[in-house]
Scaffold this active site. Structure first.
Site, mmCIF file in Angstrom:
data_model
loop_
_atom_site.group_PDB
_atom_site.id
_atom_site.type_symbol
_atom_site.label_atom_id
_atom_site.label_comp_id
_atom_site.label_asym_id
_atom_site.label_seq_id
_atom_site.Cartn_x
_atom_site.Cartn_y
_atom_site.Cartn_z
ATOM 1 N N CYS A 99 108.428 25.908 45.116
ATOM 2 C CA CYS A 99 109.040 27.001 44.349
ATOM 3 C C CYS A 99 110.162 26.493 43.459
ATOM 4 O O CYS A 99 110.497 27.127 42.463
ATOM 5 C CB CYS A 99 109.574 28.066 45.302
ATOM 6 S SG CYS A 99 110.780 27.470 46.492
ATOM 7 N N ASN A 100 110.737 25.339 43.790
ATOM 8 C CA ASN A 100 111.885 24.846 43.038
ATOM 9 C C ASN A 100 111.576 23.712 42.079
ATOM 10 O O ASN A 100 112.397 23.381 41.228
ATOM 11 C CB ASN A 100 112.987 24.375 44.001
ATOM 12 C CG ASN A 100 113.681 25.534 44.660
ATOM 13 O OD1 ASN A 100 113.763 26.609 44.095
ATOM 14 N ND2 ASN A 100 114.168 25.331 45.870
ATOM 15 N N LYS A 155 103.978 30.076 52.368
ATOM 16 C CA LYS A 155 104.748 29.281 53.324
ATOM 17 C C LYS A 155 106.161 29.805 53.532
ATOM 18 O O LYS A 155 106.629 29.965 54.666
ATOM 19 C CB LYS A 155 104.816 27.814 52.865
ATOM 20 C CG LYS A 155 105.543 26.932 53.866
ATOM 21 C CD LYS A 155 105.589 25.484 53.430
ATOM 22 C CE LYS A 155 106.378 24.676 54.461
ATOM 23 N NZ LYS A 155 106.553 23.282 54.063
#
Length: 417
Positions: A58-59, A196
């Site tokens: 996500c980052n 997740k």
């Protein structure tokens, strides 16, 4: 043996983008799912790239690999995502050789994470390596580098308190829920999706809220039941989503879809509703935040939480960096050894051939010549000579290329690749 880090034909690069310059939308269009990662690896193999590792969270999304030029890797990234080269040039970064190696160490040990000390990325690096190995796209360099980063990560966890307290976005999201929703154990919590971060958030919710009636909905019921069984959740059908949202006090969305899965049309509530979107790209439409009684929080906001825990972690950064420096130093020594090992091996072979010829010559000249003694003595001399050369190359990495070429020229060596 390939000189992996300073080859004339290819270098080790990382190309990528992260939360530091790329907003959530941009990170979303450059994200890679499992299928697109596999396609990327296969394209890399067919284009002759020797070793590549892909991570997409996500980052950040990053490609570590060997190429003649980083543009080869940038093209692979853009060709398998929705991103363009022009967009990458605005927010992306490229590191080469030792800078790329150091970058992986900082990422894998949580120093480059959006939440300092978040070690979830190390599992992503492991998964990336396993995926590359499945496609026969790893090599000794990547394997050793990954193992070194894992070693540094473990040491930092064991020897510092960099990971004390909240260690992930998942935990930060639970902290946020606990701070904003009173009497959480009595509230209705709905988890939509089995991504997740959502699963990790759910696990933390179960641990910290004493809530025994958390509901899970997923498009695929089998996946929902697997997760629910692990955390003792209630599973409802996908068709009941709107009804369950109406009942919910907290909605956690983690579907992992490429487009929004929850829009304002789905939400009709007369009581306060906290919506957490823990997905990249966003899975909750922005129009949800305009609804009355609804508070919408995206993971970027959660990641920016600067609570006392994160402040306490900062004092352990120097110790963590010292550990990285030590483990990275060992890796670089190994790397330099790999680089000149073929030359030292060829030199030893050359000296052995001189030894054999000279012993044979002296045997004919000297009466009662002792072959065994002569061989022991000359073997020790050969070992000392090659050790001296190896130490010189190891201790002078900046001039090792020139030294290797000189040794080859003086002794007329032919080295295997």
């Amino acid at each position: 043996m390939k000189a992996y880090n300073i080859s004339k034909h290819s270098s080790f690069y990382v190309v990528g983008l992260s939360y530091k310059k790329a907003d959530v939308h941009t990170r979303g269009i450059f994200s890679l799912n499992e299928e697109s990662r596999t396609n990327l690896l296969r394209q890399a193999k067919s284009s002759g790239i020797d070793g590549i590792l892909v991570t997409s969270t996500c980052n950040r999304t990053e490609l570590f690999g060997f190429a003649q030029h980083p543009f080869q890797l940038i093209q692979l990234l853009c060709g398998n995502t929705q991103g363009t080269v022009e967009e990458f040039q605005k927010v992306g970064y490229v590191y080469k050789n030792y800078e790329a190696i150091n970058h992986m160490f900082r990422v894998g040990t949580g120093l480059d994470s959006q939440i300092l000390g978040d070690f979830e990325i190390i599992s992503q690096i492991k998964q990336g390596f396993y995926a590359s190995r499945e496609e026969d796209m790893t090599n000794h360099f990547l394997e050793r580098l990954c193992n070194s980063v894992i070693q540094a990560s473990k040491r930092i966890k064991n020897e510092t308190e960099l990971s004390s307290g909240a260690t992930s976005v998942a935990f930060a999201s639970v902290q946020y829920i606990l701070s904003k929703v009173p009497n959480i154990s009595e509230k209705n919590i709905l988890l939509f999706g089995t991504g997740k971060i959502g699963r990790n958030t759910c696990e933390n919710l179960v641990k910290h809220t004493d809530n025994d009636h958390i509901v899970l909905i997923n498009r695929t019921r089998d996946k929902a039941e697997k997760v629910a069984g692990k955390f003792n959740l209630l599973v409802k059908e996908y068709g009941e989503l709107q009804e369950e949202i109406r009942k919910a006090d907290v909605l956690v969305v983690a579907t992992g879809a490429q487009h929004p899965t929850v829009s304002g049309d789905l939400i009709h509530t007369s009581k306060p509703l906290l919506v957490l979107d823990l997905s990249i790209p966003r899975n909750v439409d922005d129009n949800v935040g305009n609804l009355e009684n609804v508070t919408l929080v995206h993971l970027d906001q959660l990641s920016k939480m600067t609570d006392d825990t994160l402040k306490r972690r900062e004092k352990y950064i120097p110790k963590a960096e010292a550990i990285i420096s030590e483990v990275e130093g060992d890796f670089k020594k190994w790397l330099e050894t790999r680089k000149f090992a073929p030359t030292i091996k060829a030199l030893k072979k050359k000296l052995k051939s001189i030894q054999e010829a000279e012993i044979d010559n002296q045997r004919k000249k000297i009466k009662d010549f002792n072959d065994e003694h002569a061989e022991i003595l000359s073997d020790r001399i050969i070992q000392k000579i090659t050790t001296h050369f190896a130490n010189h190359l190891r201790e002078s990495p900046n001039s090792s290329d020139e030294s290797i070429e000189l040794i080859k020229k003086v002794f007329q060596l032919e080295t295997s690749k």
